[in-house]
Write a protein that holds these residues in place. Structure first.
Motif, PDB file in Angstrom:
ATOM      1  N   PRO A  59      22.933  60.332  -8.309  1.00 31.43           N
ATOM      2  CA  PRO A  59      21.640  59.994  -7.685  1.00 31.43           C
ATOM      3  C   PRO A  59      21.367  60.922  -6.497  1.00 31.43           C
ATOM      4  O   PRO A  59      22.284  61.349  -5.788  1.00 31.43           O
ATOM      5  CB  PRO A  59      21.834  58.557  -7.212  1.00 31.43           C
ATOM      6  N   LEU A  60      20.110  61.223  -6.261  1.00 31.27           N
ATOM      7  CA  LEU A  60      19.720  62.120  -5.185  1.00 31.27           C
ATOM      8  C   LEU A  60      20.200  61.610  -3.834  1.00 31.27           C
ATOM      9  O   LEU A  60      20.661  62.401  -3.006  1.00 31.27           O
ATOM     10  CB  LEU A  60      18.195  62.297  -5.181  1.00 31.27           C
ATOM     11  N   THR A  61      20.137  60.311  -3.615  1.00 33.00           N
ATOM     12  CA  THR A  61      20.582  59.767  -2.319  1.00 33.00           C
ATOM     13  C   THR A  61      22.067  60.044  -2.089  1.00 33.00           C
ATOM     14  O   THR A  61      22.481  60.379  -0.988  1.00 33.00           O
ATOM     15  CB  THR A  61      20.329  58.243  -2.251  1.00 33.00           C
ATOM     16  N   GLU A  62      22.874  59.947  -3.143  1.00 37.79           N
ATOM     17  CA  GLU A  62      24.308  60.239  -3.024  1.00 37.79           C
ATOM     18  C   GLU A  62      24.541  61.724  -2.769  1.00 37.79           C
ATOM     19  O   GLU A  62      25.386  62.095  -1.950  1.00 37.79           O
ATOM     20  CB  GLU A  62      25.042  59.799  -4.288  1.00 37.79           C
TER      21      GLU A  62
END
Length: 69
Positions: A59-62
């Motif tokens: 995921p982009l947040t990770e």
């Protein structure tokens, strides 16, 4: 027609001996773009194949958390 396209060569724009930019024949720039586009398509197809094989995308947040500010 400009000298760069007539001579089919790269002309560099410099400041104090340092290269800042390059003027290239359009045909060369287009060839470079085609190679870059092909590499992008290959990378996307590889990523999709990995997902099909069961790998989970990050995921982009990770990813942002891992890379930092």
């Amino acid at each position: 027609m400009d000298p760069a396209s007539r001579a089919n060569r790269i002309t560099y724009v410099t400041r104090r001996g340092q290269r800042l930019a390059a003027i290239v024949p359009a045909e060369l720039a287009e060839a470079i773009e085609r190679v870059e586009d092909a590499a992008d398509v290959a990378a996307a197809l590889e990523a999709l194949a990995r997902i099909d094989e069961g790998y989970m995308p990050v995921p982009l947040t990770e990813l942002r958390r891992e890379l930092g500010p």
